[in-house]
Design an enzyme around this catalytic site. Structure first.
Site, short mmCIF file in Angstrom:
data_model
loop_
_atom_site.label_atom_id
_atom_site.label_comp_id
_atom_site.label_asym_id
_atom_site.label_seq_id
_atom_site.Cartn_x
_atom_site.Cartn_y
_atom_site.Cartn_z
N GLY A 9 0.86 -1.18 0.00
CA GLY A 9 0.00 0.00 0.00
C GLY A 9 0.89 1.22 0.00
O GLY A 9 1.76 1.35 -0.87
N GLU A 10 0.74 2.05 0.98
CA GLU A 10 1.51 3.28 1.06
C GLU A 10 1.99 3.40 2.51
O GLU A 10 1.17 3.56 3.42
CB GLU A 10 0.60 4.43 0.63
CG GLU A 10 1.33 5.52 -0.11
CD GLU A 10 2.21 6.29 0.80
OE1 GLU A 10 1.78 6.55 1.93
OE2 GLU A 10 3.35 6.62 0.40
N SER A 11 3.29 3.31 2.69
CA SER A 11 3.78 3.12 4.06
C SER A 11 3.63 4.36 4.95
O SER A 11 3.53 4.23 6.16
CB SER A 11 5.23 2.63 4.05
OG SER A 11 6.06 3.57 3.42
N CYS A 41 6.07 -5.45 0.72
CA CYS A 41 6.26 -4.11 0.14
C CYS A 41 6.13 -3.01 1.21
O CYS A 41 6.98 -2.91 2.08
CB CYS A 41 5.32 -3.93 -1.04
SG CYS A 41 5.93 -2.69 -2.18
N ARG A 72 12.96 3.14 0.42
CA ARG A 72 11.65 3.15 -0.25
C ARG A 72 11.81 3.46 -1.74
O ARG A 72 12.72 4.17 -2.14
CB ARG A 72 10.78 4.27 0.32
CG ARG A 72 10.22 3.99 1.66
CD ARG A 72 9.38 5.19 2.11
NE ARG A 72 8.16 5.32 1.33
CZ ARG A 72 7.31 6.35 1.47
NH1 ARG A 72 7.56 7.32 2.31
NH2 ARG A 72 6.23 6.39 0.74
N ILE A 100 5.99 -3.19 -7.30
CA ILE A 100 5.27 -1.95 -7.59
C ILE A 100 5.83 -0.85 -6.69
O ILE A 100 5.59 -0.84 -5.48
CB ILE A 100 3.75 -2.12 -7.33
CG1 ILE A 100 3.20 -3.28 -8.17
CG2 ILE A 100 3.01 -0.82 -7.64
CD1 ILE A 100 1.78 -3.67 -7.83
N ARG A 101 6.59 0.03 -7.26
CA ARG A 101 7.26 1.08 -6.47
C ARG A 101 7.85 0.46 -5.19
O ARG A 101 7.63 0.92 -4.06
CB ARG A 101 6.26 2.19 -6.12
CG ARG A 101 6.75 3.52 -6.62
CD ARG A 101 5.72 4.60 -6.69
NE ARG A 101 4.75 4.62 -5.63
CZ ARG A 101 4.72 5.51 -4.65
NH1 ARG A 101 5.63 6.44 -4.56
NH2 ARG A 101 3.77 5.46 -3.76
N HIS A 136 5.01 -8.51 -4.24
CA HIS A 136 3.62 -8.76 -3.81
C HIS A 136 3.17 -10.18 -4.13
O HIS A 136 2.62 -10.41 -5.22
CB HIS A 136 2.68 -7.80 -4.55
CG HIS A 136 2.77 -6.38 -4.12
ND1 HIS A 136 2.03 -5.87 -3.08
CD2 HIS A 136 3.53 -5.36 -4.57
CE1 HIS A 136 2.30 -4.59 -2.92
NE2 HIS A 136 3.22 -4.25 -3.82
N GLU A 138 0.57 -11.56 -3.19
CA GLU A 138 -0.90 -11.60 -3.29
C GLU A 138 -1.39 -11.29 -4.71
O GLU A 138 -2.56 -11.47 -5.01
CB GLU A 138 -1.53 -10.62 -2.28
CG GLU A 138 -1.42 -9.14 -2.60
CD GLU A 138 -0.11 -8.51 -2.14
OE1 GLU A 138 0.90 -9.23 -1.97
OE2 GLU A 138 -0.08 -7.28 -2.00
N1 GLN Z 1 6.23 2.78 -2.38
C1 GLN Z 1 5.32 2.41 -1.34
C2 GLN Z 1 5.80 2.98 0.00
O1 GLN Z 1 6.91 3.41 0.13
C3 GLN Z 1 5.16 0.91 -1.25
C4 GLN Z 1 4.51 0.40 -2.51
C5 GLN Z 1 3.77 -0.89 -2.36
O2 GLN Z 1 3.44 -1.36 -1.26
N2 GLN Z 1 3.46 -1.46 -3.50
O3 GLN Z 1 5.04 2.96 0.90
#
Ligand code: GLN
Length: 152
Positions: A9-11, A41, A72, A100-101, A136, A138
């Site tokens: 997600g987005e940390s 992630c 990150r 993903i990122r 990921h 999942e």
């Molecule tokens: N780039 C996101 C972060 O730093 C992590 C991306 C992800 O969980 N796919 O939170």
């Protein structure tokens, strides 16, 4: 709960919500009691002890359960996301890793085993009951990484 997964997600958001509620305390307690916890992630980032410059700049308060340092967005922006076959030490055949990122693990303590690398960067590791992957599992049909987590 017997086992916990902290997903991607987005940390920054994850850390804020974990700390605004009592969930971070509960997760830290579970981790210290030896309950299996798996971070993927952004979940990997929340488990880390050290987050590097980007985490410091965003003022993210990490759970700090795993003796690892992370960076990150280490493979670039969202459009640089990719899928690749990974050799993981606990699997006999390659695993389809979706990045993903994604973060990378830049350093590990002596209690941490490295389970996989991509382009010479650490993307999977384990510290006893704690498992972390930069990709990921999942998002693919292949359940082998979850099977491994359930075996811990
Ligand atoms: N780039 C996101 C972060 O730093 C992590 C991306 C992800 O969980 N796919 O939170």
């Amino acid at each position: 709960m017997d086992k916990i997964i902290i997903p991607g997600g987005e940390s920054t958001t994850l850390c804020r919500l974990l700390n605004e509620t009592s969930i971070s305390k509960e997760i830290k307690k579970a981790g210290k009691q030896g309950k299996p916890i798996f971070g993927t992630c952004a979940g990997l980032i929340t488990l880390a002890k050290k987050g590097g410059k980007k985490v410091d700049k965003a003022n993210q308060k990490l759970l700090g359960l795993m003796d690892i340092s992370v960076d990150r967005n280490a493979f670039g922006r969202q459009k640089k996301s990719f899928e690749t076959n990974l050799d993981l030490s606990f699997l006999k055949k390659p695993f389809p890793g979706v990045f993903i990122r994604a973060p990378v693990i830049t350093d590990v303590g002596k209690n941490v085993s490295i389970l996989g690398k991509h382009q010479n960067k650490i993307i999977a590791c384990q510290q006893h009951n704690l498992l972390a992957t930069a990709f990921h599992p999942e998002l693919v049909e292949d359940n082998r990484v979850y099977d491994y987590f359930l075996s811990i």
